[in-house]
Design a protein around this motif. Sequence first.
Motif, PDB file in Angstrom:
ATOM      1  N   MET A  30       0.820  -1.200   0.000  1.00  0.00           N
ATOM      2  CA  MET A  30       0.000   0.000   0.000  1.00  0.00           C
ATOM      3  C   MET A  30       0.858   1.257   0.000  1.00  0.00           C
ATOM      4  O   MET A  30       0.562   2.238  -0.700  1.00  0.00           O
ATOM      5  N   LEU A  31       1.933   1.264   0.773  1.00  0.00           N
ATOM      6  CA  LEU A  31       2.803   2.432   0.828  1.00  0.00           C
ATOM      7  C   LEU A  31       3.505   2.657  -0.505  1.00  0.00           C
ATOM      8  O   LEU A  31       3.693   3.800  -0.932  1.00  0.00           O
ATOM      9  N   SER A  32       3.902   1.571  -1.158  1.00  0.00           N
ATOM     10  CA  SER A  32       4.525   1.708  -2.472  1.00  0.00           C
ATOM     11  C   SER A  32       3.540   2.285  -3.488  1.00  0.00           C
ATOM     12  O   SER A  32       3.887   3.164  -4.289  1.00  0.00           O
ATOM     13  N   ARG A  33       2.300   1.821  -3.421  1.00  0.00           N
ATOM     14  CA  ARG A  33       1.285   2.353  -4.331  1.00  0.00           C
ATOM     15  C   ARG A  33       0.960   3.814  -4.008  1.00  0.00           C
ATOM     16  O   ARG A  33       0.710   4.613  -4.903  1.00  0.00           O
ATOM     17  N   LEU A  34       0.966   4.147  -2.718  1.00  0.00           N
ATOM     18  CA  LEU A  34       0.688   5.531  -2.324  1.00  0.00           C
ATOM     19  C   LEU A  34       1.735   6.474  -2.909  1.00  0.00           C
ATOM     20  O   LEU A  34       1.404   7.541  -3.446  1.00  0.00           O
ATOM     21  N   LEU A  35       3.013   6.078  -2.802  1.00  0.00           N
ATOM     22  CA  LEU A  35       4.079   6.923  -3.325  1.00  0.00           C
ATOM     23  C   LEU A  35       3.977   7.057  -4.842  1.00  0.00           C
ATOM     24  O   LEU A  35       4.163   8.155  -5.391  1.00  0.00           O
ATOM     25  N   GLN A  36       3.666   5.966  -5.525  1.00  0.00           N
ATOM     26  CA  GLN A  36       3.517   6.026  -6.975  1.00  0.00           C
ATOM     27  C   GLN A  36       2.320   6.879  -7.374  1.00  0.00           C
ATOM     28  O   GLN A  36       2.391   7.692  -8.316  1.00  0.00           O
ATOM     29  N   LEU A 179      14.796   2.474   2.267  1.00  0.00           N
ATOM     30  CA  LEU A 179      15.443   3.187   1.166  1.00  0.00           C
ATOM     31  C   LEU A 179      14.867   2.761  -0.182  1.00  0.00           C
ATOM     32  O   LEU A 179      14.631   3.592  -1.066  1.00  0.00           O
ATOM     33  N   SER A 180      14.647   1.475  -0.340  1.00  0.00           N
ATOM     34  CA  SER A 180      14.064   0.987  -1.592  1.00  0.00           C
ATOM     35  C   SER A 180      12.655   1.518  -1.786  1.00  0.00           C
ATOM     36  O   SER A 180      12.252   1.859  -2.904  1.00  0.00           O
ATOM     37  N   LEU A 181      11.893   1.614  -0.700  1.00  0.00           N
ATOM     38  CA  LEU A 181      10.540   2.141  -0.784  1.00  0.00           C
ATOM     39  C   LEU A 181      10.545   3.610  -1.199  1.00  0.00           C
ATOM     40  O   LEU A 181       9.815   4.014  -2.114  1.00  0.00           O
ATOM     41  N   LEU A 182      11.383   4.434  -0.540  1.00  0.00           N
ATOM     42  CA  LEU A 182      11.409   5.866  -0.837  1.00  0.00           C
ATOM     43  C   LEU A 182      11.944   6.152  -2.235  1.00  0.00           C
ATOM     44  O   LEU A 182      11.510   7.114  -2.887  1.00  0.00           O
ATOM     45  N   ALA A 183      12.893   5.324  -2.698  1.00  0.00           N
ATOM     46  CA  ALA A 183      13.474   5.543  -4.024  1.00  0.00           C
ATOM     47  C   ALA A 183      12.616   4.983  -5.145  1.00  0.00           C
ATOM     48  O   ALA A 183      12.925   5.183  -6.321  1.00  0.00           O
ATOM     49  N   GLY A 184      11.534   4.273  -4.803  1.00  0.00           N
ATOM     50  CA  GLY A 184      10.662   3.704  -5.829  1.00  0.00           C
ATOM     51  C   GLY A 184      11.207   2.448  -6.453  1.00  0.00           C
ATOM     52  O   GLY A 184      10.811   2.076  -7.566  1.00  0.00           O
TER      53      GLY A 184
END
Length: 577
Positions: A30-36, A179-184
């Motif tokens: 969900m957080l990855s989708r939110l950032l995208q 870090l991987s999450l924030l960098a996409g």
Amino acid sequence: MGEVQLWVRPEVMELGVLPVLPPDKISIEMLSRLLQYAQDLGERGYPQMSYDTWKHIAVKKMGLSVECSMVVFFSCLLFSRLHPGRDRQLEAALAAAPSQKERDEVMGGVEVWTTELVMTLYLHRVTSAHPRALARQASLHTLTTDPWPGSKVSGSAGRKQLLEEKHAEFVKEALPELLSLLAGHLQVEDSEKKRRSCEKRTPRELLGFMKTAGVLSEHVVKSLGFIIGASMQGDKSERDLLSVAMDANNCYRSGYLSKKNAFQKGLFEQWLLGGLDWAPHGEWLCVRRGSRLPWPVVSLALQSHHRLVASPPASYRLLYICELVDGLAAHMGDDAPPCDLKIRRCSKSNIYALQPIRNAVIHKCHDTRVILGPVCGRLRLSECRNMVVISAARSVVIADCRGVVVHTLTPQRPLLVGSRTQGITLAPLNIHYPKLKHHMAKAQLQPHINMWNRPLHLGSEGVLSGACEVMNPEDFQLLVIPFTQTAPIDGRPPLLPPGLPHEFAKSVDEAGKCVSSFRAEVRDANLTPEQRTILQKAIDAKFKAWLRDTGKQRELDQLEKLSVTLKYERVAKTTAI
């Protein structure tokens, strides 16, 4: 590596993260989708996100309540490093708005940095799996694979770990994924495909989707300062993480790529993990290398192992009070900068810390009264019972407490956390001392912005009710600080606390009139000396019974012992001279 000092910011980990969000609502996917989704929105969602946009995502996309979305948003504002002080501007703008419509417009335009918001949610996600919560809900381990803050048995199994040590362990374990999450770099499969495959991927498996040659943008490194503090060796002032990483002496170790204006992920991660140390204003350094606080303190207990220590000088200092039993500690603040304060495991005591405070934690105390100066940030009470806490604070959080009375002035709604929180009473501020207004100005708290009587009780299951009540004005009493140099004068009304509501001020005035009326009635009764003696004995007996029943006698004994101690200290100094 010796030129740089990096640490996990203890205030964010201990105060900025609250167990109010269900972990299944904020999974790593969900957080990855939110950032995208935020990046796809363009300027409306990235690099900054407005409250209206966040509320739409939280409520419509993530299934959170409006109250939860607001709590997370304000926590992000309060501890933001990229735009500090924005919460103060928001409070003033909301107070100046005459109508609800204008207040909604002001609130809707406030922005936070998207990556800081994602980090706040990430920390909330793993907080929901605290080992104590796991014991209560056996099925919770299926919702997240990350313990909070780390339940593995380390090499120091012989002693109990400090919370700061557990936070450092957690950050070291979670940093690659974060870090991987924030960098996409986390590529999450489509949910429909995942349902068809009936596969459950762990975060470690999701890391397999990371790009082989990962780089981190300057913005990601800068936003990482939300949880990582930095300074150069020999410099007491704190610096932002990006400037330290780009410094000419550190850029080759931190993986800075000047041509790409970015960082090589592997080198940066290695540099960050290798440089992590204890926070200068953290509990670890304070307990082991701190100096004794020169505060006057006494204890009526036969054996007292209390500790009052301060961390080594730094940009911020931590004052630590622990295990004070049946005692009294007092300090009238000077013009020193605001410091952090932690009070742990104190009982049957009275603690006065009348100075500006940055953040305050009161943990596992009972039958104790704590009077604090204005708190610039957050005041958190956790696992306390039968307490009285008096302080003006920007944010007040009460977690898993019972039988607590809080006298406060706060521009944000007091937040009650957890289903075990019961018997909370909220009341307006009831103290005044000579430097109070000066301290409030230093903390940037305004008396006319006060939401003390609008509590919000949140649990992982949503909004709760029935655990909190507002004090009746008839039960309200002013507290006189016994150490102030300006003693109250008979016949003059007492100085009222700032921001005191009219009905409470009226109650104080009526109480004063009752005392004056009784004195006048006794004076005009033309009593004989024998009658006056009988009346005086009856009043004294009633007063002593009240002191005994309310526990005030113990406080008077503590004050008497404190005065004797201070007298002997003055005599000793005079003799030494």
